[in-house]
Design a protein around this motif. Sequence first.
Motif, PDB file in Angstrom:
ATOM      1  N   VAL A 169      25.149  94.230 -13.631  1.00 58.73           N
ATOM      2  CA  VAL A 169      23.922  94.357 -12.825  1.00 58.73           C
ATOM      3  C   VAL A 169      24.218  95.099 -11.522  1.00 58.73           C
ATOM      4  O   VAL A 169      23.401  95.913 -11.066  1.00 58.73           O
ATOM      5  N   TRP A 172      24.239  98.708 -12.344  1.00 64.90           N
ATOM      6  CA  TRP A 172      22.889  99.193 -12.631  1.00 64.90           C
ATOM      7  C   TRP A 172      22.081  99.350 -11.345  1.00 64.90           C
ATOM      8  O   TRP A 172      21.320 100.305 -11.182  1.00 64.90           O
ATOM      9  N   GLY A 204      21.286  98.558 -19.242  1.00 63.77           N
ATOM     10  CA  GLY A 204      21.170  98.120 -17.857  1.00 63.77           C
ATOM     11  C   GLY A 204      19.941  97.281 -17.602  1.00 63.77           C
ATOM     12  O   GLY A 204      20.011  96.224 -16.961  1.00 63.77           O
ATOM     13  N   GLY A 207      20.234  93.907 -19.182  1.00 66.46           N
ATOM     14  CA  GLY A 207      21.172  93.079 -18.431  1.00 66.46           C
ATOM     15  C   GLY A 207      20.531  92.406 -17.238  1.00 66.46           C
ATOM     16  O   GLY A 207      20.855  91.253 -16.911  1.00 66.46           O
ATOM     17  N   VAL A 208      19.611  93.098 -16.565  1.00 62.05           N
ATOM     18  CA  VAL A 208      18.896  92.492 -15.439  1.00 62.05           C
ATOM     19  C   VAL A 208      18.055  91.314 -15.921  1.00 62.05           C
ATOM     20  O   VAL A 208      18.028  90.245 -15.295  1.00 62.05           O
ATOM     21  N   LEU A 211      20.341  88.238 -16.710  1.00 63.86           N
ATOM     22  CA  LEU A 211      21.350  87.828 -15.742  1.00 63.86           C
ATOM     23  C   LEU A 211      21.344  86.327 -15.478  1.00 63.86           C
ATOM     24  O   LEU A 211      22.381  85.666 -15.565  1.00 63.86           O
TER      25      LEU A 211
END
Length: 452
Positions: A169, A172, A204, A207-208, A211
């Motif tokens: 993160v 990104w 990306g 992934g956010v 998280l």
Amino acid sequence: MFTNASSWRGLVLRLHFYAGLLVGPFLLVAVSTGILYVLTPQLEDWLYSEQLRVPPSAQQLPLSEQVRAAVAGSPGGELVAVRPAPEPGATTRVLFDEDGLGDSERRTVFVDPGTGELTGALVTYGTSGVLPLRTTIDQLHRNLLLGEPGRLYSELAASWLWVVALGGVALWVTRWRARRAAVRDLVRPQPGVTGRRRTLGRHGALGVWLLLGALFLSATGLTWSTYAGENVAALRAALGWENPVLETAVGGEHAGHGAAAADHGAGAGHVDPGAFDAVLGAARTAGIDAGRVEVALPTEAGAAWTVTEVGRGWPTQVDAVAVDAATGTVVDQVRFADYPLMAKLARWGIDAHMGVLFGWVNQLLLVAFGVGLIVLILLGYRMWWQRRPTGGWGGRPVPRGRLRGAGQPVVFAAVVAALVVGWFAPLFGISLLGFLVVDAVLGRRAHRGVAP
């Protein structure tokens, strides 16, 4: 703050690359088996319906008669506890210790509370009393059915999950800031791109979204790991975050009278089943009102019986009382409301990790997260493949030398952080050292012009 932001980003990128590449398979196994575990409660209800369900009865036999029926029909073993039927149509569970069973395993006899007929016997596991199917999947998730040594794989996955997630993160976000994009572009793939950049955008943005779930599962997974789990327990003890302990000692002239008749070590034939009704009645009077409870015999002569709520849904019901069977007196009690805040958070975190805190909603969230994490890892491997040189087999790693160019503050912070985290989570520290050794060897070979 840092003297060379690009070197700092390169350092994180290289760590993210190695960790994702080498720890990814462990994460894939842990997530896949975790999804299977989350989906088993409903499957178990169907698979073991003969043992779990009976026609609802308007009248229930006294608990003592149900226990007598189970003892009479049991092939042997030592009576240790009873879990009364929590609702109409459910069976009562009578638990026995037997030679040859594993830790936390019990031979459980299922009794129709309306008729006293036995509906079957199964080996159950743990406080949750899970049945053989879920026990097998749980052990597969925990240790790959390899016993204690196999737990290293799941601890390694949990130790690196939060590092990979935070590093990804961070990378990104720096990329998003460099593009001067809108806030919404932080949580969605970059539009209008193809090839590796499209894969990167999907990786990306996903992934956010994942998280918080990754941090949560990593933290809760480490709580019952082998080595990091010991450090978590020591930290909780040092800070006073432990669960209150129920005191079962019985004092005074009655010490040992009622308990001796139901001594845990005396064998099932020496237990007065009538004591179960009296002990459960005393606990109900003391406020143990959950449907799912366990009435357990004393673990030693002179100790009290215990009645513990075993419901792990919401609201959490884990109150417990200790009862002197000779007098029906509650000698101690522990209420979940009196737990320290961090102990409550640990309880909720573990139950949410297992998918039982909020029922099917909890299950759906974990399955969705698990599927998302699998996709995230596969996208990472796809990016690695897309970076490969023409005609090559695998992707190129990030260039070396990032740590040397990051500046003294970054180097100092990185070393200190690695030492602290490596001490607290030893498998992280050992594997990180392994990464550095492999990287140094590959760098040395490359410097000499030897093909890796």
